[in-house]
Motif scaffolding. Structure first.
Motif: not given
Ligand code: ATP
Ligand code: ZN
Length: 297
Positions: A54-56
């Motif tokens: 996930r980008d986060d």
């Protein structure tokens, strides 16, 4: 942690940045054994592997040393740098990559009057970026309540859970669909190559340097256009003056028309319709703008 001899790059598993990031890495000569449903992608030619997440999670993975580099939105990187502890401040943008462009903006309901940041005082602002919003509010000297939401920020005013929002905007279509209007831009964002401040001193550092050089080449070519046009000799100066930046143009004779020249110019960026129309007014005709695929000076 045991040192690794292969470079590891974190990128978004599935989302807006996935395809352009993979495409960019492919253009840099990196190919991966296809296991896109998995967390880990093994690099075939060069000793570079991918971690699909996930980008986060990307800035944290770099900060912990699990990955050497990451491709992530500046919005996510800066939010992490602002909210995570001291160690996080050592992350750097090594390159901006020119895709995933968007901005983090304040948007207010269309029917609400707004004269500037002071009007936000005492309001509830829904956002997924409490760190970036908090910094901006402090800079503006505004005290407001931040409501942190993981998603669907744009419907918060309609639901009555917030008065205004602070969210990512690209075209603005989502705002209009939710009867909101953009008022202040907090951050211009795009995908960036993020990494630690200091490169590793082993082979991975050498690999990163090689990758950065290839990236620069790929980015330069991607932004280059070849402009072809015809002009008569007496309008040549006027036409040349309007050419978008780049090296000196090449001039070629046109068979059977001694007064005419064919001009070829490498332009450093996009050539817009407006620029073409201006150049045409100055006397050019038969204009072509071509993408450049590879360049070797
Ligand atoms: P993940 O499951 O990885 O957490 P996500 O829903 O957070 O996915 P995406 O919506 O795919 O992420 O957006 C990834 C990045 O794309 C954003 O962080 C931002 O940098 C960029 N982006 C570009 N345009 C937009 C937009 N209109 N809305 C949201 N993000 C955008
Ligand atoms: Zn995300």
């Amino acid at each position: 942690m045991k040192p690794r001899d292969r470079l590891r790059i974190a990128m978004q598993k599935s989302g807006r940045l996935t395809e352009p990031a993979l495409d960019l890495l492919n253009r840099c000569g990196l190919t991966f054994r296809q296991s896109r449903d998995k967390l880990f992608c093994f690099g075939e030619g060069e000793p570079v592997d991918l971690l699909l997440v996930r980008d986060d999670d990307i800035p944290g993975l770099i900060a912990q040393g699990v990955c050497d580099l990451g491709i992530v939105g500046r919005n996510v990187l800066n939010e992490f740098k602002g909210t995570a502890g001291d160690g996080a401040a050592t992350l750097t943008e090594w390159r901006s990559l020119g895709f995933g462009r968007c901005r983090l903006s304040i948007a207010v309901p269309q029917d609400v009057a707004y004269n500037g940041p002071n009007d936000l005082s005492g309001l509830r602002i829904a956002t997924s970026y409490p760190g970036l919003l908090g910094t901006w509010l402090r800079e503006q000297g505004v005290v407001a309540t931040t409501i942190t939401l993981a998603g669907s920020v744009e419907i918060a005013p309609k639901l009555g859970t917030a008065d205004v929002i602070c969210d990512l905007v690209q075209s603005g279509g989502t705002l209009v669909a939710n009867q909101l209007r953009e008022t202040d831009v907090l951050l211009q964002s795009e995908a960036v190559l993020a990494g630690p401040d200091a490169l590793p001193t082993d082979e991975r550092g050498d690999m990163i340097e090689l990758l950065l050089k290839r990236l620069d080449g790929v980015i330069q070519v991607r932004e280059s256009r070849l402009l072809l046009l015809q002009t008569s000799r007496n309008t040549l100066d006027a036409v040349t003056r309007l050419l978008p930046g780049g090296p000196q143009p090449t001039l070629l004779p046109v068979a059977g028309q001694p007064d005419q020249l064919m001009l070829q110019a490498l332009c450093a960026g996009e050539v817009s319709w407006r620029q073409l129309e201006e150049i045409k007014k100055a006397g050019a005709r038969e204009m072509f703008v071509l993408p450049v695929e590879k360049m070797l000076a």
